[in-house]
Design an enzyme around this catalytic site. Sequence first.
Site, PDB file in Angstrom:
ATOM      1  N   CYS A  57      49.407  25.217  47.095  1.00 33.68           N
ATOM      2  CA  CYS A  57      48.033  24.576  46.804  1.00 33.68           C
ATOM      3  C   CYS A  57      47.883  23.368  47.850  1.00 33.68           C
ATOM      4  O   CYS A  57      48.581  22.563  48.101  1.00 33.68           O
ATOM      5  CB  CYS A  57      48.218  23.836  45.340  1.00 33.68           C
ATOM      6  SG  CYS A  57      47.038  22.694  44.872  1.00 33.68           S
ATOM      7  N   GLY A  58      46.417  23.386  48.380  1.00 37.39           N
ATOM      8  CA  GLY A  58      46.016  22.533  49.185  1.00 37.39           C
ATOM      9  C   GLY A  58      45.853  21.262  48.687  1.00 37.39           C
ATOM     10  O   GLY A  58      46.163  20.109  49.383  1.00 37.39           O
ATOM     11  N   HIS A  59      45.532  21.067  47.416  1.00 38.24           N
ATOM     12  CA  HIS A  59      45.421  19.528  46.792  1.00 38.24           C
ATOM     13  C   HIS A  59      46.698  19.005  46.574  1.00 38.24           C
ATOM     14  O   HIS A  59      46.974  17.614  46.882  1.00 38.24           O
ATOM     15  CB  HIS A  59      44.797  19.867  45.462  1.00 38.24           C
ATOM     16  CG  HIS A  59      43.265  20.057  45.629  1.00 38.24           C
ATOM     17  ND1 HIS A  59      42.501  19.510  46.422  1.00 38.24           N
ATOM     18  CD2 HIS A  59      42.666  21.282  44.886  1.00 38.24           C
ATOM     19  CE1 HIS A  59      41.216  20.053  46.125  1.00 38.24           C
ATOM     20  NE2 HIS A  59      41.234  21.001  45.165  1.00 38.24           N
ATOM     21  N   CYS A  60      47.851  19.853  46.316  1.00 39.09           N
ATOM     22  CA  CYS A  60      49.220  19.532  46.169  1.00 39.09           C
ATOM     23  C   CYS A  60      49.718  18.808  47.499  1.00 39.09           C
ATOM     24  O   CYS A  60      50.342  17.981  47.601  1.00 39.09           O
ATOM     25  CB  CYS A  60      50.211  20.292  45.704  1.00 39.09           C
ATOM     26  SG  CYS A  60      49.444  21.327  43.955  1.00 39.09           S
TER      27      CYS A  60
END
Length: 514
Positions: A57-60
């Site tokens: 996950c990019g946001h993570c």
Amino acid sequence: MAGLRALLPLLCSALLLPARAAALEEEDGVLVLRANSFEQALAEHRYLLVEFYAPWCGHCKALAPEYAKAAAKLKEEGSEIRLAKVDATEESELAQEFGVRGYPTIKFFKNGDKAAPKEYTAGREADDIVSWLRKRTGPAAATLADVAAAEALVDSSEVVVIGFFKDSTSEAAKEFLLAAEAVDDIPFGISSSADVFTKYQISKDSVILFKKFDEGQNNFEGDFKKDNLLNFIKSNSLPLVIEFTEQTAPKIFGGEIKTHILLFLPKSVSDYQGKLDNFKSAAGNFKGKILFIFIDSDHSDNQRILEFFGLKKEECPAVRLITLEEEMTKYKPESDELTADKIKEFCDKFLAGKIKPHLMSQDLPEDWDKQPVKVLVGKNFEEVAFDENKNVFVEFYAPWCGHCKQLAPIWDKLGEVYRDHENIVIAKMDSTANEVEAVKIHSFPTLKFFPAGPGRNVIDYNGERTLEGFKKFLESGGQDGAAADDDLEDMEMDEETELEEGDEDEQKLQKDEL
């Protein structure tokens, strides 16, 4: 021998003692939890913030350094609060137990209670995380007994609000504390100390917002009422121009101001600073009304946003305005000039209701009706979808959407079945490049049926996404598989947040939720 006999009771006692729990695993000061250690962490730590994440996950990934920084800050202060993380793709039972439907999901556990953990709702920067946790574990406003305490609070965060009240039990002070309780992501302090009043040159009851940008501080003027104070904080707590990043996104979209003007400006452009200064100059006129946001159009992470507004990199710098009420509506200035006066004029006209929404449309392909599945764009949608002599079934899709790609071959077969039908039309529209006033799309794919006849009726499809399911729906005149009104909201939420098990690239495209 006698010595051995003397040791036997001690050995027995040692064997009867419960085994000591192994130390919890840590990474960058953050506890790493698994199904077999989650209960231990809850038992050992009174306050526990847990991030459920996915490695892809990019946001993570963007959150990780800020999350670690927050953990380090709390540890340095000797706080009881600990931060932890769970790989939800590995610990699926934990993810299911706590209702994880998007990444990252962050929950706050207090006193080991698993029944109703508090959802984390603030920003993704270390200061936001720390401020939110302090509000959840301590008083709404810290009591500042001396100058050192006041200075320490002002230095601790980008934005701080301090109430100066000679009588901390006064009605004005009580209203201030009510406002403090209502704001999650900003630390508050309250002081009655004469030395603190002198330090900040205060002679009467006052509220000051201290910030490490723009003017540096703002002094509240008006009646000390909760709503007045909240409006003051809302208007002054964000920079005049805020850059859109992974960290600032929650502040931008979770704030009270729902009208945003966006400047798409590549940082590589020669007069970058001049254009940004013009934008900032205009922003001062609309504090509390319109949020001014700058987006680096060169950055790869922002390309999807450009697509959403129908912009290409070569068309930047450019300005667009969007309202985030019940329906998202976009507006485009008449002029491409990016002077402060032109930007101000555009905002003034919008607030006066003199600007019409901007609806994107691709050019109509010459062969739009030559294939079994007809191609719709903004320019021909009304004519085709609301043809009173046709029953039109439309897929609204996004080119990058994994679910849409899975549906494509079935939709093509459906087109073949009804290719020569006298009054059934199968169509599709790329909703990332085309918009229509009559239909608002919230998720992909969205399937809508436009039955023949007057009245401009629209029926949402909520049946099986199979060829047989679609055929039953069409042969029943849009009845078998239609969504009931109370099903629509749930259907949209499921579409937007469902986590696919496909390849990594497709997973990255899923909507991540905080």
